[in-house]
Design a protein around this motif. Sequence first.
Motif: not given
Length: 287
Positions: A166-184
Amino acid sequence: MMKRDLVTYGLLLLLCPTAALGDDITVSTGQSITAALAGAVPGDRVLVQAGTYTETVLLVDGVQLLGGYDATFTDANRDTFGVVTTIDGLGVGPALISDPMVSDSTLVDRFIFTGGGGPQGVGVLVEGGAPVFTNNLITGNLDPGVAGGVYVHSGSNARFENNEIRDNSSLGSGGGMRVEFSNAVLVGNTFENNHAVNFGGGLYAVGSSVACTSNVFRNCTVQEASGGGGGGVLLQSSMSGSSFRNNTYDDCFGAFGGGVYVRDRSVATFEDDRFVDCTSANDGGGM
Protein backbone atom coordinates in the motif's frame (compact mmCIF):
# COMPACT_ATOMS: atom_id res chain seq x y z
CA MET A 1 18.19 -24.87 16.47
CA MET A 2 21.41 -23.26 17.62
CA LYS A 3 21.70 -19.47 17.72
CA ARG A 4 24.67 -17.60 16.27
CA ASP A 5 25.04 -13.86 16.65
CA LEU A 6 27.16 -11.57 14.52
CA VAL A 7 29.84 -11.12 17.17
CA THR A 8 30.64 -14.80 17.66
CA TYR A 9 29.80 -16.21 14.24
CA GLY A 10 33.30 -16.01 12.82
CA LEU A 11 34.76 -17.85 15.83
CA LEU A 12 32.16 -20.60 15.62
CA LEU A 13 32.89 -21.08 11.95
CA LEU A 14 36.60 -21.45 12.70
CA LEU A 15 36.09 -24.01 15.46
CA CYS A 16 33.28 -25.96 13.80
CA PRO A 17 33.84 -26.04 10.05
CA THR A 18 31.57 -29.07 9.65
CA ALA A 19 28.70 -27.82 11.86
CA ALA A 20 25.24 -29.05 10.89
CA LEU A 21 22.94 -26.85 8.85
CA GLY A 22 19.86 -25.27 10.35
CA ASP A 23 21.22 -22.72 12.84
CA ASP A 24 19.64 -19.45 13.91
CA ILE A 25 21.66 -16.29 13.30
CA THR A 26 20.42 -13.29 15.29
CA VAL A 27 20.62 -9.64 14.24
CA SER A 28 20.20 -7.06 16.98
CA THR A 29 19.42 -3.38 16.53
CA GLY A 30 22.49 -1.57 15.19
CA GLN A 31 23.87 -4.66 13.45
CA SER A 32 23.68 -5.51 9.75
CA ILE A 33 21.19 -7.89 8.12
CA THR A 34 23.49 -8.03 5.11
CA ALA A 35 26.39 -9.24 7.24
CA ALA A 36 24.21 -11.91 8.83
CA LEU A 37 23.07 -13.24 5.46
CA ALA A 38 26.68 -13.31 4.25
CA GLY A 39 27.41 -15.82 6.98
CA ALA A 40 24.30 -17.93 6.41
CA VAL A 41 23.96 -21.23 4.55
CA PRO A 42 20.88 -23.07 3.24
CA GLY A 43 18.72 -24.25 6.13
CA ASP A 44 19.66 -21.36 8.44
CA ARG A 45 17.25 -18.77 9.77
CA VAL A 46 18.23 -15.12 10.16
CA LEU A 47 16.21 -13.63 13.03
CA VAL A 48 16.01 -9.83 13.04
CA GLN A 49 15.14 -7.75 16.07
CA ALA A 50 12.61 -4.93 15.86
CA GLY A 51 14.07 -1.64 14.64
CA THR A 52 14.94 0.17 11.43
CA TYR A 53 17.77 -1.09 9.22
CA THR A 54 18.96 1.29 6.49
CA GLU A 55 20.47 -0.99 3.89
CA THR A 56 19.71 -2.92 0.73
CA VAL A 57 19.39 -6.59 1.66
CA LEU A 58 20.35 -9.36 -0.79
CA LEU A 59 18.64 -12.70 -0.17
CA VAL A 60 20.59 -15.97 0.12
CA ASP A 61 19.16 -19.18 -1.33
CA GLY A 62 17.55 -21.52 1.19
CA VAL A 63 17.80 -19.07 4.10
CA GLN A 64 14.72 -17.85 5.95
CA LEU A 65 14.76 -14.12 6.73
CA LEU A 66 12.41 -13.51 9.66
CA GLY A 67 11.53 -10.19 11.32
CA GLY A 68 9.43 -9.18 14.29
CA TYR A 69 11.61 -10.41 17.17
CA ASP A 70 12.23 -8.79 20.52
CA ALA A 71 15.58 -9.00 22.35
CA THR A 72 14.93 -12.60 23.45
CA PHE A 73 14.75 -13.87 19.85
CA THR A 74 12.14 -16.44 20.87
CA ASP A 75 9.41 -17.43 18.46
CA ALA A 76 6.82 -17.25 21.24
CA ASN A 77 7.42 -13.50 21.66
CA ARG A 78 7.67 -12.76 17.98
CA ASP A 79 5.68 -10.02 16.31
CA THR A 80 3.84 -8.83 19.40
CA PHE A 81 2.34 -5.33 19.41
CA GLY A 82 5.00 -2.77 18.55
CA VAL A 83 7.61 -5.33 17.52
CA VAL A 84 8.22 -3.99 14.00
CA THR A 85 11.24 -4.65 11.81
CA THR A 86 11.77 -2.15 8.99
CA ILE A 87 14.24 -2.23 6.09
CA ASP A 88 14.58 1.23 4.54
CA GLY A 89 16.18 1.87 1.14
CA LEU A 90 16.52 5.59 1.98
CA GLY A 91 15.34 6.59 -1.48
CA VAL A 92 18.53 5.50 -3.25
CA GLY A 93 17.71 1.87 -4.17
CA PRO A 94 15.57 -1.15 -3.33
CA ALA A 95 15.14 -2.24 0.27
CA LEU A 96 15.51 -5.89 -0.75
CA ILE A 97 16.84 -7.75 -3.80
CA SER A 98 16.30 -11.40 -4.72
CA ASP A 99 18.59 -12.81 -7.41
CA PRO A 100 18.02 -15.66 -9.94
CA MET A 101 19.65 -18.29 -7.69
CA VAL A 102 17.03 -18.00 -4.95
CA SER A 103 14.68 -21.01 -4.76
CA ASP A 104 11.27 -21.50 -3.15
CA SER A 105 12.96 -22.63 0.07
CA THR A 106 13.82 -18.95 0.63
CA LEU A 107 11.26 -17.25 2.86
CA VAL A 108 10.88 -13.57 3.82
CA ASP A 109 8.37 -13.01 6.64
CA ARG A 110 7.17 -10.07 8.77
CA PHE A 111 9.11 -7.04 7.59
CA ILE A 112 8.28 -3.54 6.48
CA PHE A 113 9.99 -2.62 3.20
CA THR A 114 10.03 1.09 2.53
CA GLY A 115 12.10 3.93 1.10
CA GLY A 116 12.72 2.36 -2.31
CA GLY A 117 13.89 5.08 -4.71
CA GLY A 118 16.49 5.98 -7.29
CA PRO A 119 16.81 4.38 -10.78
CA GLN A 120 15.30 1.08 -9.54
CA GLY A 121 13.30 2.51 -6.71
CA VAL A 122 11.05 -0.43 -5.88
CA GLY A 123 10.73 -1.65 -2.32
CA VAL A 124 11.29 -5.30 -3.32
CA LEU A 125 13.17 -6.26 -6.50
CA VAL A 126 12.84 -9.92 -7.59
CA GLU A 127 15.31 -10.65 -10.40
CA GLY A 128 14.27 -14.21 -11.21
CA GLY A 129 14.24 -17.15 -8.82
CA ALA A 130 11.31 -18.30 -6.72
CA PRO A 131 11.33 -16.57 -3.31
CA VAL A 132 8.32 -16.67 -0.99
CA PHE A 133 7.08 -13.50 0.76
CA THR A 134 4.56 -13.76 3.60
CA ASN A 135 3.07 -11.31 6.11
CA ASN A 136 5.11 -8.29 5.00
CA LEU A 137 4.15 -4.63 4.59
CA ILE A 138 5.52 -2.98 1.44
CA THR A 139 4.82 0.74 1.65
CA GLY A 140 6.13 4.21 0.87
CA ASN A 141 8.18 3.34 -2.22
CA LEU A 142 8.41 5.73 -5.18
CA ASP A 143 9.79 4.64 -8.53
CA PRO A 144 10.71 6.99 -11.41
CA GLY A 145 9.33 4.71 -14.12
CA VAL A 146 9.50 0.91 -13.56
CA ALA A 147 7.32 -0.20 -10.63
CA GLY A 148 6.41 1.06 -7.18
CA GLY A 149 6.21 -1.51 -4.40
CA VAL A 150 7.42 -4.74 -6.06
CA TYR A 151 9.08 -5.56 -9.39
CA VAL A 152 9.13 -9.25 -10.41
CA HIS A 153 10.94 -10.04 -13.67
CA SER A 154 13.42 -12.24 -15.58
CA GLY A 155 11.44 -15.49 -15.49
CA SER A 156 10.73 -15.44 -11.77
CA ASN A 157 8.32 -17.85 -10.04
CA ALA A 158 7.75 -15.78 -6.92
CA ARG A 159 4.96 -16.27 -4.41
CA PHE A 160 3.35 -13.51 -2.32
CA GLU A 161 0.92 -14.49 0.42
CA ASN A 162 -0.86 -12.36 3.06
CA ASN A 163 1.19 -9.23 2.40
CA GLU A 164 0.02 -5.61 2.48
CA ILE A 165 1.18 -3.55 -0.49
CA ARG A 166 0.00 0.00 0.00
CA ASP A 167 0.85 3.67 -0.54
CA ASN A 168 3.37 3.01 -3.32
CA SER A 169 3.70 4.99 -6.56
CA SER A 170 5.25 4.59 -9.99
CA LEU A 171 5.79 7.24 -12.61
CA GLY A 172 5.49 4.37 -15.10
CA SER A 173 3.32 1.25 -14.62
CA GLY A 174 2.62 -1.04 -11.68
CA GLY A 175 2.13 1.20 -8.67
CA GLY A 176 1.80 -1.69 -6.26
CA MET A 177 3.47 -4.50 -8.23
CA ARG A 178 4.81 -5.18 -11.71
CA VAL A 179 5.21 -8.76 -12.98
CA GLU A 180 7.15 -8.90 -16.24
CA PHE A 181 7.84 -12.08 -18.27
CA SER A 182 7.45 -14.18 -15.14
CA ASN A 183 5.05 -16.41 -13.26
CA ALA A 184 3.70 -15.18 -9.95
CA VAL A 185 1.32 -16.59 -7.36
CA LEU A 186 -0.58 -13.98 -5.34
CA VAL A 187 -2.78 -15.21 -2.48
CA GLY A 188 -4.56 -13.19 0.19
CA ASN A 189 -2.68 -9.93 -0.35
CA THR A 190 -4.09 -6.42 0.04
CA PHE A 191 -3.18 -3.79 -2.56
CA GLU A 192 -4.33 -0.41 -1.24
CA ASN A 193 -3.76 3.24 -2.19
CA ASN A 194 -1.23 2.46 -4.91
CA HIS A 195 -0.90 4.72 -7.96
CA ALA A 196 0.69 4.54 -11.40
CA VAL A 197 0.88 7.13 -14.15
CA ASN A 198 0.39 4.71 -17.09
CA PHE A 199 -0.99 1.22 -16.39
CA GLY A 200 -1.91 -0.97 -13.43
CA GLY A 201 -2.36 1.10 -10.30
CA GLY A 202 -2.42 -2.02 -8.13
CA LEU A 203 -0.92 -4.73 -10.37
CA TYR A 204 0.59 -4.58 -13.85
CA ALA A 205 1.34 -7.95 -15.47
CA VAL A 206 2.99 -7.97 -18.90
CA GLY A 207 3.93 -11.12 -20.80
CA SER A 208 3.33 -13.09 -17.61
CA SER A 209 1.10 -15.71 -16.04
CA VAL A 210 -0.40 -14.63 -12.72
CA ALA A 211 -2.43 -16.87 -10.39
CA CYS A 212 -4.34 -14.33 -8.32
CA THR A 213 -6.60 -15.65 -5.54
CA SER A 214 -8.43 -13.92 -2.66
CA ASN A 215 -6.63 -10.59 -3.01
CA VAL A 216 -8.11 -7.14 -2.37
CA PHE A 217 -7.40 -4.18 -4.66
CA ARG A 218 -8.68 -1.06 -2.90
CA ASN A 219 -8.40 2.56 -3.97
CA CYS A 220 -5.73 1.84 -6.58
CA THR A 221 -5.61 4.34 -9.42
CA VAL A 222 -4.07 5.28 -12.75
CA GLN A 223 -3.64 8.87 -13.85
CA GLU A 224 -6.53 9.90 -16.09
CA ALA A 225 -4.56 12.37 -18.21
CA SER A 226 -2.22 9.62 -19.42
CA GLY A 227 -5.13 7.67 -20.92
CA GLY A 228 -3.90 4.66 -18.97
CA GLY A 229 -6.04 1.88 -17.58
CA GLY A 230 -6.45 -0.86 -15.05
CA GLY A 231 -6.82 1.00 -11.79
CA GLY A 232 -6.77 -2.29 -9.92
CA VAL A 233 -5.15 -4.68 -12.43
CA LEU A 234 -3.88 -4.46 -15.99
CA LEU A 235 -2.96 -7.53 -18.04
CA GLN A 236 -0.94 -6.97 -21.19
CA SER A 237 0.24 -9.63 -23.66
CA SER A 238 -0.29 -12.40 -21.09
CA MET A 239 -0.50 -15.22 -23.61
CA SER A 240 0.06 -18.19 -21.30
CA GLY A 241 -3.11 -17.56 -19.33
CA SER A 242 -3.68 -15.95 -15.94
CA SER A 243 -6.31 -16.92 -13.39
CA PHE A 244 -8.27 -14.66 -11.04
CA ARG A 245 -10.53 -16.11 -8.39
CA ASN A 246 -12.36 -14.60 -5.42
CA ASN A 247 -10.64 -11.21 -5.64
CA THR A 248 -12.21 -7.88 -4.71
CA TYR A 249 -11.75 -4.60 -6.61
CA ASP A 250 -13.00 -1.72 -4.48
CA ASP A 251 -13.05 1.98 -5.43
CA CYS A 252 -10.39 1.66 -8.14
CA PHE A 253 -10.09 4.11 -11.04
CA GLY A 254 -8.50 4.23 -14.49
CA ALA A 255 -9.01 6.06 -17.77
CA PHE A 256 -10.05 2.64 -19.10
CA GLY A 257 -11.03 -0.35 -16.95
CA GLY A 258 -11.45 1.03 -13.47
CA GLY A 259 -11.13 -2.35 -11.78
CA VAL A 260 -9.45 -4.52 -14.44
CA TYR A 261 -8.18 -3.88 -17.96
CA VAL A 262 -7.32 -6.93 -20.15
CA ARG A 263 -5.60 -5.96 -23.41
CA ASP A 264 -3.31 -7.02 -26.26
CA ARG A 265 -4.74 -10.54 -26.70
CA SER A 266 -4.14 -11.53 -23.09
CA VAL A 267 -5.61 -14.84 -21.92
CA ALA A 268 -7.21 -14.91 -18.48
CA THR A 269 -10.03 -16.52 -16.52
CA PHE A 270 -12.07 -14.75 -13.83
CA GLU A 271 -14.24 -16.57 -11.30
CA ASP A 272 -16.19 -15.17 -8.32
CA ASP A 273 -14.42 -11.80 -8.44
CA ARG A 274 -16.27 -8.78 -7.00
CA PHE A 275 -16.27 -5.22 -8.32
CA VAL A 276 -17.38 -2.48 -5.90
CA ASP A 277 -17.57 1.25 -6.78
CA CYS A 278 -14.91 1.07 -9.49
CA THR A 279 -15.04 3.84 -12.09
CA SER A 280 -13.52 4.75 -15.43
CA ALA A 281 -13.21 8.03 -17.31
CA ASN A 282 -14.05 6.18 -20.54
CA ASP A 283 -15.02 2.52 -20.89
CA GLY A 284 -15.31 -0.32 -18.40
CA GLY A 285 -15.94 0.99 -14.90
CA GLY A 286 -15.51 -2.49 -13.50
CA MET A 287 -13.69 -4.29 -16.34
